[in-house]
Enzyme design. Structure first.
Site, PDB file in Angstrom:
ATOM      1  N   ASP A  31       0.849  -1.192   0.000  1.00 23.14           N
ATOM      2  CA  ASP A  31       0.000   0.000   0.000  1.00 23.14           C
ATOM      3  C   ASP A  31       0.886   1.244   0.000  1.00 23.14           C
ATOM      4  O   ASP A  31       1.872   1.320   0.721  1.00 23.14           O
ATOM      5  CB  ASP A  31      -0.924  -0.010   1.227  1.00 23.14           C
ATOM      6  CG  ASP A  31      -2.071   0.964   1.081  1.00 23.14           C
ATOM      7  OD1 ASP A  31      -3.220   0.516   0.960  1.00 23.14           O
ATOM      8  OD2 ASP A  31      -1.808   2.200   1.085  1.00 23.14           O
ATOM      9  N   ILE A  32       0.501   2.220  -0.810  1.00 21.47           N
ATOM     10  CA  ILE A  32       1.306   3.428  -0.946  1.00 21.47           C
ATOM     11  C   ILE A  32       1.269   4.282   0.324  1.00 21.47           C
ATOM     12  O   ILE A  32       2.162   5.097   0.562  1.00 21.47           O
ATOM     13  CB  ILE A  32       0.817   4.254  -2.169  1.00 21.47           C
ATOM     14  CG1 ILE A  32       1.902   5.170  -2.677  1.00 21.47           C
ATOM     15  CG2 ILE A  32      -0.449   5.030  -1.864  1.00 21.47           C
ATOM     16  CD1 ILE A  32       1.593   5.773  -4.054  1.00 21.47           C
ATOM     17  N   HIS A  96     -10.364  -5.459  -3.459  1.00 20.96           N
ATOM     18  CA  HIS A  96      -9.053  -5.785  -2.885  1.00 20.96           C
ATOM     19  C   HIS A  96      -9.217  -6.115  -1.411  1.00 20.96           C
ATOM     20  O   HIS A  96     -10.148  -5.633  -0.762  1.00 20.96           O
ATOM     21  CB  HIS A  96      -8.064  -4.631  -3.064  1.00 20.96           C
ATOM     22  CG  HIS A  96      -8.572  -3.318  -2.549  1.00 20.96           C
ATOM     23  ND1 HIS A  96      -9.498  -2.553  -3.253  1.00 20.96           N
ATOM     24  CD2 HIS A  96      -8.324  -2.646  -1.402  1.00 20.96           C
ATOM     25  CE1 HIS A  96      -9.766  -1.460  -2.554  1.00 20.96           C
ATOM     26  NE2 HIS A  96      -9.073  -1.497  -1.420  1.00 20.96           N
TER      27      HIS A  96
END
Ligand code: 5GP
Length: 111
Positions: A31-32, A96
């Site tokens: 995850d960014i 997701h």
């Protein structure tokens, strides 16, 4: 008309990401904006907007089995989380599963 989802563009390598797992049907990326020391996203390549659009038990099962497999590759204990719909906190409308892990003594809260 809406174009490809953000995650489709990541799968196509149009947008860079840190890929930790990939097979024919799924990809997992970091995850960014991580909300835990380990924060991964397990994403089916077959697009549905949200997890409750997956009608096939086999597809749903493969998604969760893949999430568990990826989680266990990174941590012994972990949290799997799905935001479903805007009211459920979903921002990217391509299904997701979040894999959250790596806390020293568990997550900070139950929410
Ligand atoms: P949602 O709120 O839809 O369940 O979660 C979407 C997640 O995607 C968020 O945790 C957000 O940080 C992550 N995200 C958004 N844009 C990007 C991106 O460009 N790259 C990566 N790796 N993660 C992203």
């Amino acid at each position: 008309m809406s174009g490809p989802t953000l995650f489709e563009r990541i799968i196509a390598r149009e947008i860079p990401s840190d890929i930790v797992y990939e097979d024919a049907d799924f990809i997992a990326i970091k995850d960014i904006s991580p909300k835990a020391p380990i924060h991964l996203l397990v994403i089916p390549k077959k697009v549905t907007a949200r997890v409750d659009e997956i009608a096939e038990p086999l597809e749903m099962g493969q998604l969760w089995l893949t999430a568990v497999k990826v989680a266990r590759q990174h941590a012994q204990d972990y949290r799997l989380l799905v935001n479903c719909g805007q009211g459920g906190g979903q921002v990217v409308f391509h299904t997701h599963i979040h894999v959250l892990a790596g806390w020293e003594s568990g997550p900070d809260s139950d929410t």
